[in-house]
Write a protein that holds these residues in place. Structure first.
Motif, short mmCIF file in Angstrom:
data_model
loop_
_atom_site.label_atom_id
_atom_site.label_comp_id
_atom_site.label_asym_id
_atom_site.label_seq_id
_atom_site.Cartn_x
_atom_site.Cartn_y
_atom_site.Cartn_z
N SER A 158 14.95 2.78 -1.06
CA SER A 158 14.06 3.76 -1.69
C SER A 158 14.72 5.12 -1.86
CB SER A 158 12.78 3.90 -0.87
OG SER A 158 13.04 4.52 0.38
N LEU B 146 7.00 1.82 -1.65
CA LEU B 146 7.70 3.10 -1.45
C LEU B 146 8.05 3.78 -2.77
CD1 LEU B 146 10.14 2.05 1.42
CD2 LEU B 146 8.25 3.66 1.61
N THR B 147 8.22 3.01 -3.82
CA THR B 147 8.66 3.58 -5.10
C THR B 147 7.53 3.71 -6.13
OG1 THR B 147 9.34 1.36 -5.80
CG2 THR B 147 11.02 2.78 -4.83
N ARG C 31 6.10 8.87 0.71
CA ARG C 31 6.40 7.48 0.41
C ARG C 31 5.86 6.52 1.49
NH1 ARG C 31 9.69 7.02 -3.86
NH2 ARG C 31 11.06 8.76 -4.41
#
Length: 312
Positions: free
Chosen positions: A141, A200-201, A226
């Motif tokens: 990430s 996370l993205t 995140r």
């Protein structure tokens, strides 16, 4: 009536239950219903009527009991040998539930010992694989472009069949417990990496713009934005891994093992002792369900907002 939020009164026409927000003055039962400036939620002369949420709650309970009722019906039909009649099976091919229950009772100590052995393999591989997958997703990430390619390559591990992976792990780690832990680790690592990397993205641009405007560092981005945003994806990966880890442990025991439910299952099938073989299946299923529900309970406790958002 004195000032307060909840008032209960009786009138000559019946019982009036009223919920009042804000100040109120002394009112009769009829005046209460029409009092300006106050919010009155109630009904006159209908104290015995069910509250609006009672019907919804009753339907919810009925729906929650529906799977249990379907399970009881399924077991009853199985016990009555309906499936034997449909598929032309004999009792030694498909033992009835009462025979399986009797076998579990007779071999309780052995089944418990083997279940603990398989459970250790399952949990060990589950924890190790989930941790490695989470670390891979977290590292990726920080470099989303190259990290996405790395996670894609890692996800290819899911394409490796367990029946091909188990002999390789036995060759690498011997016939001890670590070979089955290695099998479970490999099959759970990719699922966690893919699920957590997506969480996370997948950040909404306005949140990223806000932290960028505050000159947040990459580590602050990760810990403040995140990771909290990715917690539902983290638990989604854990639930997938918990379901698959029992498969990896049991199948790994088919090849080289001297203990465990998979070893006992394959051994009893060779001996045509089907009630005990089916007992291994029942215990393995129960073990998987209990551990899966433990993950679900942890999710409800740790991120209750996700439950409120996803459940109807």
């Amino acid at each position: 009536m004195s000032e307060g939020r909840v008032l209960s009164r009786k009138s000559d026409e019946g019982v009036t239950i009223a919920a009042v927000t804000g100040a109120a003055t002394t009112l009769t039962g009829s005046q209460m219903a029409a009092a300006p400036g106050s919010e009155i939620h109630g009904q006159r002369g209908q104290a015995g009527k069910a509250r609006p949420g009672t019907g919804v709650r009753g339907r919810s309970i009925a729906l929650s009991m529906l799977p249990w009722g379907a399970g009881v019906v399924f077991l009853a039909l199985w016990q009555l040998r309906l499936f034997h009649w449909i598929f032309s099976l004999e009792s030694y091919q498909l033992p009835v539930p009462s025979a399986i229950a009797a076998s579990i009772q007779e071999n309780a100590n052995m089944l418990f010992r083997y279940a603990m052995y398989s459970g250790t393999e399952m949990l060990g591989g589950f924890l190790l694989g989930s941790l490695l997958g989470a670390l891979a997703a977290a590292g990726a990430s920080f470099f989303p472009t190259s990290g996405r390619a790395a996670v894609t390559v890692l996800s290819a591990l899911n394409a490796v069949p367990i029946v091909a992976l188990a002999p390789i792990m036995n060759n690498w780690f011997g016939d001890g417990i670590w070979s089955r832990i290695a099998v479970v680790t490999v099959i759970t690592m990719a699922a966690m990496a893919v699920s957590l990397f997506k969480g996370l993205t997948s950040i909404q641009p306005q949140y990223s713009d806000l932290l960028s405007g505050l000159a947040a560092s990459r580590m602050q981005f990760f810990w403040k934005l995140r990771l909290p945003h990715a917690l539902p994806s983290l638990f989604a990966g854990l639930k997938i891994n918990m379901s698959t880890s029992i498969i990896g442990a049991i199948v790994g025991e088919f090849f080289i093992a001297s203990q465990g439910l998979g070893y006992l299952l394959s051994d009893q099938i060779r001996l045509a002792n089907m009630p005990l073989a089916w007992s291994c299946i029942v215990i393995a299923a129960a073990l998987g369900i209990v551990l899966y529900e433990a993950v679900v309970l942890a999710e409800k406790r740790l991120i209750p907002w996700n439950r409120a958002r996803t459940e109807p």
